[in-house]
Design an enzyme around this catalytic site. Structure first.
Site, PDB file in Angstrom:
ATOM      1  N   LYS A  42       0.814  -1.186   0.000  1.00 15.60           N
ATOM      2  CA  LYS A  42       0.000   0.000   0.000  1.00 15.60           C
ATOM      3  C   LYS A  42       0.860   1.253   0.000  1.00 15.60           C
ATOM      4  CE  LYS A  42      -3.471  -2.386   2.697  1.00 15.60           C
ATOM      5  NZ  LYS A  42      -4.123  -2.469   4.012  1.00 15.60           N
ATOM      6  N   GLY A  43       2.105   1.096   0.359  1.00 15.04           N
ATOM      7  CA  GLY A  43       2.985   2.234   0.592  1.00 15.04           C
ATOM      8  C   GLY A  43       3.198   3.158  -0.585  1.00 15.04           C
ATOM      9  N   ASP A 101      14.959   0.230   1.092  1.00  9.23           N
ATOM     10  CA  ASP A 101      15.607   0.063   2.386  1.00  9.23           C
ATOM     11  C   ASP A 101      16.607  -1.094   2.291  1.00  9.23           C
ATOM     12  OD1 ASP A 101      16.287  -0.228   5.073  1.00  9.23           O
ATOM     13  OD2 ASP A 101      14.233  -0.181   5.801  1.00  9.23           O
TER      14      ASP A 101
END
Length: 177
Positions: A42-43, A101
């Site tokens: 969803k990010g 990340d």
């Protein structure tokens, strides 16, 4: 919610200007024709929606639901949560994610896209952390380089909260408890 934010890292106006530049880069780099855009849910939803409205070309938009975080840390695994995988055979694909990340998510999804027959896969992220990655991967389009801090807002969340903030902010550690 604002009380849970240690500081605003990137404000809305700065994000808007960078999205304008990213759209120009994307338009320049892809050949003529329809581009298949894969948004990681969803990010990346907020980032992708704002970015793609700036790209003046035909787009096919698909979404993939993947998971790799547990709380504040990467789980170390990328889970594909959808049964359906978009048709990318012989297509040019732009894969959009919220943050780079560990590199595991971009690596795993890119590999899967190539396995499914994608001709070209380019990647774009709103944020890239300046840190050693578990996978050797870099994004083709990066909105902003940031330090190794836990950030929320502009689509990024903590336990489903803060996605709707119009900026990227550093979450207070006490708010994460």
């Amino acid at each position: 919610m604002r009380n849970d934010i240690e500081r605003v890292l990137i404000d809305e106006a700065v994000i808007e200007r960078r999205l304008d530049s990213m759209a120009v880069e994307i338009e320049r780099d892809f050949p003529d024709g329809t581009l298949v855009v894969i948004i990681l849910l969803k990010g990346a939803l907020v980032f992708a929606a704002d970015l793609l409205r700036r790209v003046p070309r035909p787009l096919e938009i698909e979404c993939l639901n993947v998971s790799s975080y547990e709380g504040l840390e990467s789980s170390g695994q990328v889970n594909f949560l959808d049964r359906h995988f978009p048709d990318v055979k012989d297509r040019h694909v732009l894969l959009l994610d919220d943050i780079l990340d560990t590199g595991r998510t971009l690596h795993a999804v890119s590999e899967r896209l190539y396995q499914e027959g994608a001709a070209v896969v380019h990647t774009g992220v709103l944020l890239a952390k300046d840190k050693h990655r578990a996978e050797e991967v870099e994004a083709d389009y990066v909105g902003f380089e940031i330090g190794d801090e836990f950030v929320v807002g502009y689509g990024l969340d903590y336990k489903g909260r803060y996605r709707n903030l119009p900026y990227v902010g550093v979450l207070k550690l006490e708010a994460a408890n």
